[in-house]
Motif scaffolding. Sequence first.
Motif, mmCIF file in Angstrom:
data_model
loop_
_atom_site.group_PDB
_atom_site.id
_atom_site.type_symbol
_atom_site.label_atom_id
_atom_site.label_comp_id
_atom_site.label_asym_id
_atom_site.label_seq_id
_atom_site.Cartn_x
_atom_site.Cartn_y
_atom_site.Cartn_z
ATOM 1 N N ILE A 64 0.865 -1.179 0.000
ATOM 2 C CA ILE A 64 0.000 0.000 0.000
ATOM 3 C C ILE A 64 0.894 1.218 0.000
ATOM 4 O O ILE A 64 1.760 1.353 0.866
ATOM 5 N N TYR A 65 0.702 2.071 -0.972
ATOM 6 C CA TYR A 65 1.473 3.307 -1.060
ATOM 7 C C TYR A 65 0.600 4.447 -0.545
ATOM 8 O O TYR A 65 -0.520 4.644 -1.022
ATOM 9 N N VAL A 66 1.105 5.151 0.430
ATOM 10 C CA VAL A 66 0.407 6.317 0.969
ATOM 11 C C VAL A 66 1.343 7.500 0.810
ATOM 12 O O VAL A 66 2.441 7.508 1.363
ATOM 13 N N ASP A 67 0.939 8.485 0.043
ATOM 14 C CA ASP A 67 1.766 9.659 -0.192
ATOM 15 C C ASP A 67 1.896 10.468 1.094
ATOM 16 O O ASP A 67 1.045 10.399 1.974
ATOM 17 N N ALA A 68 2.968 11.219 1.183
ATOM 18 C CA ALA A 68 3.293 11.952 2.412
ATOM 19 C C ALA A 68 2.246 12.998 2.783
ATOM 20 O O ALA A 68 2.103 13.345 3.952
ATOM 21 N N ASP A 81 -7.102 -5.993 2.408
ATOM 22 C CA ASP A 81 -7.891 -7.197 2.152
ATOM 23 C C ASP A 81 -8.723 -7.120 0.874
ATOM 24 O O ASP A 81 -9.290 -8.120 0.443
ATOM 25 N N PHE A 82 -8.800 -5.965 0.253
ATOM 26 C CA PHE A 82 -9.616 -5.779 -0.947
ATOM 27 C C PHE A 82 -9.068 -6.627 -2.094
ATOM 28 O O PHE A 82 -7.868 -6.622 -2.376
ATOM 29 N N ASP A 83 -9.929 -7.380 -2.769
ATOM 30 C CA ASP A 83 -9.535 -8.246 -3.884
ATOM 31 C C ASP A 83 -9.464 -7.415 -5.164
ATOM 32 O O ASP A 83 -10.477 -6.923 -5.652
ATOM 33 N N LEU A 84 -8.261 -7.291 -5.712
ATOM 34 C CA LEU A 84 -8.085 -6.533 -6.958
ATOM 35 C C LEU A 84 -8.416 -7.371 -8.191
ATOM 36 O O LEU A 84 -8.310 -6.884 -9.318
ATOM 37 N N GLU A 85 -8.790 -8.619 -7.992
ATOM 38 C CA GLU A 85 -9.194 -9.511 -9.080
ATOM 39 C C GLU A 85 -8.156 -9.568 -10.196
ATOM 40 O O GLU A 85 -8.474 -9.519 -11.375
ATOM 41 N N GLY A 86 -6.879 -9.626 -9.805
ATOM 42 C CA GLY A 86 -5.798 -9.747 -10.781
ATOM 43 C C GLY A 86 -5.273 -8.442 -11.345
ATOM 44 O O GLY A 86 -4.298 -8.435 -12.089
ATOM 45 N N ALA A 87 -5.903 -7.329 -11.017
ATOM 46 C CA ALA A 87 -5.443 -6.033 -11.531
ATOM 47 C C ALA A 87 -4.105 -5.671 -10.877
ATOM 48 O O ALA A 87 -3.900 -5.941 -9.702
ATOM 49 N N PRO A 88 -3.181 -5.079 -11.638
ATOM 50 C CA PRO A 88 -1.875 -4.754 -11.067
ATOM 51 C C PRO A 88 -1.899 -3.568 -10.107
ATOM 52 O O PRO A 88 -1.047 -3.461 -9.234
ATOM 53 N N TYR A 89 -2.838 -2.645 -10.268
ATOM 54 C CA TYR A 89 -2.914 -1.458 -9.432
ATOM 55 C C TYR A 89 -4.346 -1.253 -8.963
ATOM 56 O O TYR A 89 -5.284 -1.560 -9.658
ATOM 57 N N GLY A 90 -4.461 -0.684 -7.782
ATOM 58 C CA GLY A 90 -5.753 -0.239 -7.288
ATOM 59 C C GLY A 90 -5.585 1.181 -6.779
ATOM 60 O O GLY A 90 -4.575 1.508 -6.174
ATOM 61 N N TYR A 91 -6.536 2.037 -7.043
ATOM 62 C CA TYR A 91 -6.434 3.442 -6.628
ATOM 63 C C TYR A 91 -7.611 3.812 -5.741
ATOM 64 O O TYR A 91 -8.715 3.332 -5.946
ATOM 65 N N VAL A 92 -7.348 4.658 -4.804
ATOM 66 C CA VAL A 92 -8.390 5.171 -3.926
ATOM 67 C C VAL A 92 -8.498 6.656 -4.175
ATOM 68 O O VAL A 92 -7.499 7.372 -4.108
ATOM 69 N N PRO A 93 -9.691 7.143 -4.505
ATOM 70 C CA PRO A 93 -9.829 8.583 -4.785
ATOM 71 C C PRO A 93 -9.647 9.425 -3.542
ATOM 72 O O PRO A 93 -9.748 8.993 -2.455
#
Length: 93
Positions: A64-68, A81-93
């Motif tokens: 998990i990358y959290v910007d400063a 725990d969120f399943d990305l279903e094989g996706a390489p990246y997940g983003y949170v708005p």
Amino acid sequence: ENYLSPSFKDSARRMAADLGCEVQFVTYRWPEWLRNQTEKQRIIWGYKILFLDVLFPQDLEKFIYVDADQVVRGDLKELWDFDLEGAPYGYVP
């Protein structure tokens, strides 16, 4: 690792020891195919997210990358725990 001050690294290690977790630092090498940088700190921050997949070991399950400048107002375990279903990246708005 190559852009962090020794005092910051010491502080991060102490904080990790206090929390009972592990911290590792990554040595970043700017890709040769990108233009040379003169204002490296600011420009690296702009591009760093594009290279997260090459900064970490390939056998790493996820991170998990959290910007400063982000404020975390909840438990990151839900995101972990969120399943990305094989996706390489997940983003949170």
